[in-house]
Design a protein around this motif. Structure first.
Motif, mmCIF file in Angstrom:
data_model
loop_
_atom_site.group_PDB
_atom_site.id
_atom_site.type_symbol
_atom_site.label_atom_id
_atom_site.label_comp_id
_atom_site.label_asym_id
_atom_site.label_seq_id
_atom_site.Cartn_x
_atom_site.Cartn_y
_atom_site.Cartn_z
ATOM 1 N N UNK B 244 0.819 -1.200 0.000
ATOM 2 C CA UNK B 244 0.000 0.000 0.000
ATOM 3 C C UNK B 244 0.852 1.249 0.000
ATOM 4 N N UNK B 247 -0.211 4.401 -1.802
ATOM 5 C CA UNK B 247 -1.596 4.333 -2.275
ATOM 6 C C UNK B 247 -2.490 3.796 -1.176
ATOM 7 N N UNK B 250 -8.018 3.150 3.243
ATOM 8 C CA UNK B 250 -8.406 2.784 4.608
ATOM 9 C C UNK B 250 -9.230 1.506 4.653
ATOM 10 N N UNK B 251 -10.211 1.385 3.742
ATOM 11 C CA UNK B 251 -11.085 0.213 3.791
ATOM 12 C C UNK B 251 -10.285 -1.068 3.655
ATOM 13 N N UNK B 252 -9.355 -1.083 2.700
ATOM 14 C CA UNK B 252 -8.574 -2.292 2.478
ATOM 15 C C UNK B 252 -7.668 -2.589 3.661
ATOM 16 N N UNK B 254 -8.095 -1.754 6.844
ATOM 17 C CA UNK B 254 -8.873 -2.232 7.985
ATOM 18 C C UNK B 254 -9.351 -3.657 7.727
ATOM 19 N N UNK B 255 -9.840 -3.902 6.504
ATOM 20 C CA UNK B 255 -10.334 -5.247 6.169
ATOM 21 C C UNK B 255 -9.213 -6.266 6.306
ATOM 22 N N UNK B 297 -6.553 7.693 9.503
ATOM 23 C CA UNK B 297 -7.957 7.317 9.702
ATOM 24 C C UNK B 297 -8.088 5.808 9.924
ATOM 25 N N UNK B 300 -7.440 5.344 13.710
ATOM 26 C CA UNK B 300 -8.616 5.662 14.533
ATOM 27 C C UNK B 300 -9.665 4.562 14.367
ATOM 28 N N UNK B 301 -9.911 4.174 13.115
ATOM 29 C CA UNK B 301 -10.963 3.186 12.853
ATOM 30 C C UNK B 301 -10.660 1.862 13.530
ATOM 31 N N UNK B 304 -10.989 1.915 17.431
ATOM 32 C CA UNK B 304 -12.347 1.932 17.967
ATOM 33 C C UNK B 304 -13.178 0.765 17.458
ATOM 34 N N UNK B 305 -12.938 0.321 16.218
ATOM 35 C CA UNK B 305 -13.737 -0.789 15.692
ATOM 36 C C UNK B 305 -13.452 -2.067 16.482
#
Lengths: 440, 440
Positions: B244, B247, B250-252, B254-255, B297, B300-301, B304-305
């Motif tokens: 990454x 590039x 965030x979604x990738x 975190x997933x 981000x 943070x995600x 807390x997630x």
């Protein structure tokens, strides 16, 4: 005493080994999900692939490997289950779509969306049902009754909002995105009404009273589903604003938002409403009200957590569909007469294209009549994209086909097997071709 | 034709109503989870309640209501399932604990934690098994063999890390938290070895060779589980850093983090290792390496997630245990002789207390011998808190008891029913009493 010992040992051991085969499948599945994300990301640079198609291809590839290892017995890790799909995978995707949708664009085109989603779906379903009835009766594919034909219409009229999200970009083409995605959401409500209508009305002699009943049912379902979603969203905003005043706790806020969103979907299912519509509007209200009552870190967390959940659920579905596509049980029936299967798949694909064309272009014309500014009108190029983007059939069609033509994932009737394999062919073909074209 | 119509109608209808009873249960369950969060938050001001006890009490309350509505037939919405617990609820809790643990404090006390978790659990298990054997044989509770007694020892020696997290605060008492929680994690590895040992060794004549074999097995299991967790964490860090670069998405990110963490747990289960140890160390490595390679981000995600997931899973478990506590099937056997049941529960509670005292105080003394600075020594007051905080028995004990003494949640033997109800009593009593005391 030794016997006792080994008895307790094996019992306690069971706890750790219980269903070791399912542990193996889960490992493989999670590892494949990781692989899809990494490979999809690597291929993204080439601009002609995305995670969905990667997942579909990896799924098919894994299916082939499993088929070879098991000696042609099975190609799947998990049996396709509608419950898994409708209860766990679909809600986060639709909720996230509502949460991240551009609200201004969506509500500006509300009437057009309703027209496409409600009237369009009915037209499409009718054309596919009638076409299939006319053509298949002349072919040798086994006994299919009127119920089956109506079901075929309903199955192939269901635009797949999940696929659509993948090919259209909200930022590049906001009008098209809101139209096609909105249609997919409203579509679901139409399907519920359609199914209920087939069940409760005598469709052989349709008159004005029954047609009015039908319209009333649709409006009732649409309004109650929407109201339920809006209400749940508002309640979540109220709870978070009132209770957490001055004592914000990110974990609790995020947990409440997720649980309330899921509750809205399940409540809709409980009252036989359209869960998809409900959770979509719940997402819109939550992003408009609840989201502004929470802490900054909750905002970042929810935004990305919902997107991640939706992202993983999408890849999961495509991987699942790809893996299930090779299920040998159904293909065995087809292998006797490959020509018939190819013919049925092609006919269905053509019917889907014709059925969609039969409402997209006329209804766009109707919609354009009411618009004054030329900017708001849907141009022919855009109509074509709407037609083509909605051609994709995905997991929703698969779930419906499995539900109608198999019992618990198995079938022994030739006609049913052909219907399942044709659905799979249409889904794979439309997804991969549209996916490739969209990235050009 | 009408018959056909209604046939397709009911089939398609099924899709939306399939297992309507389970939809009702899920609605109630999700609504109760929301209620627990809100009520727990409101009661937090009174400082003598937390979400867990609220969930437990609401669970018992709901159980009573369901019992009354169903006319005394059933008290539960869902059957207690070990799979649900071990595959879905436990991993996020333990992973989050590793992710948020204060690493410095944990590794400074590593030897003491190992001493408590490995040697302590063995001592405790032995004392409870022997004590139960001596006392219960004189009582009239039905036939129990040596395997049952050993299982009772293993069930009640399992400290519940989930409960512990609720009563001890990492910020206020970091030393105690790391000791008691670390013990709970190592505990799990000990249990796996213990179960395997019971199964494969002839325990009737223990000698030095078998004892050495046992120690070697434990070390092997501990090291491989830890290595697997560390390795998965490092791989995730490497992938995210390499792929990454420049590039970030965030979604990738975190997933990938969530999927890799879960993969580590499932891989451990696949190789018959301790998934709890693995996912714990995976959490530590991820928070130390992976977390620093991702975007702001994503940081943070994930923070807390993961906390939210763990929070919801904890409440889920307590609600579940509370609801299951009233299951009428087991209490029916007990109602003939309430005295016996109370006696058995009290005896087990006493044995747990004695068994725990028998290793906490001596082992603390041993641990203190190796420490030079008086600050690092464990004072008597702290030893007492360690003893008491580890008394809680929770969902782990319930899961083990259900696995040993029932088949698929049902039992017809009086002795087994008494064991289940006693476990429930001990769990409820220890959780509520310790919970109340801790908040004073």
């Amino acid at each position: 005493m030794e016997a006792y010992m080994s008895s307790i040992g094996s019992k306690l051991q069971m706890l750790y080994t219980s269903d070791h085969a399912s542990v193996v499948s889960m490992n493989l599945f999670v590892a494949l999900l990781c692989a899809c994300i990494v490979i999809g990301h690597l291929l993204e640079e080439t601009r002609w692939m995305n995670e969905s198609i990667t997942a579909l291809i990896i799924g098919v590839g894994t299916g082939i490997v499993i088929l070879l290892i098991s000696g042609g017995k099975s190609s799947r890790l998990l049996v396709f289950s509608e419950d898994l799909f409708f209860i766990y995978l679909l809600p986060p995707i639709i909720f996230n779509a509502g949460f991240q949708v551009k609200k201004k664009q969506f509500f500006r085109n509300f009437m057009t969306i309703m027209l496409f989603g409600a009237v369009g779906t009915l037209i499409c379903c009718a054309i596919i049902s009638i076409g299939a009835m006319q053509i298949f009766e002349k072919m040798d594919i086994g006994p299919l009754d009127i119920g089956d034909y109506l079901a075929i219409g309903a199955i192939f009229a269901a635009t797949d909002s999940v696929c659509t999200l993948q090919v259209l970009s909200q930022d590049d083409t906001p009008l098209l995105y809101s139209l096609v995605f909105g249609e997919g959401v409203v579509n679901d409500a139409t399907s519920v009404v359609l199914f209920n209508a087939i069940q409760s009305f005598d469709l052989t002699n349709i008159n004005a009273v029954i047609a009015w009943e039908f319209v009333r049912n649709f409006l009732y379902l649409f309004l109650t589903s929407t109201m339920l979603g809006v209400l749940t969203g508002l309640v979540s905003a109220y709870i978070i604003k009132k209770l957490y005043f001055g004592r914000h706790s990110t974990d609790r806020e995020v947990a409440l938002m997720i649980l309330m969103a899921y509750l809205s979907y399940m409540l809709a299912e409980l009252f036989y409403l359209s869960g998809i519509l409900t959770v979509f509007f719940c997402g819109i209200v939550m992003s408009h009200y609840t989201w502004h009552n929470v802490t900054e870190s909750s905002r970042v967390t929810t935004k990305h957590a919902f997107a991640t959940l939706s992202f993983v659920a999408e890849i999961f579905i495509f991987l699942y569909v790809g893996m299930d596509a090779l299920d040998i049980e159904k293909w065995r029936f087809v292998s006797d007469s490959p020509g018939t299967s190819v013919a049925v798949s092609s006919i269905l694909l053509c019917l889907v294209m014709v059925g969609r064309a039969a409402f997209v272009f006329p209804l766009s014309f109707v919609s354009n009549l009411s618009k004054k500014s030329p900017n708001e009108k849907i141009g022919f190029r855009q109509q074509f994209i709407i037609w083509w983007a909605g051609l994709m059939r995905g997991a929703v069609s698969m779930a419906l086909a499995y539900n109608k033509f198999t019992s618990a994932g198995h079938t022994n009737l030739r006609a049913n097997a052909i219907m399942i394999t044709s659905t799979i062919t249409v889904v794979l073909f439309s997804t991969v071709v549209s996916g490739f074209l969209s990235c050009e």
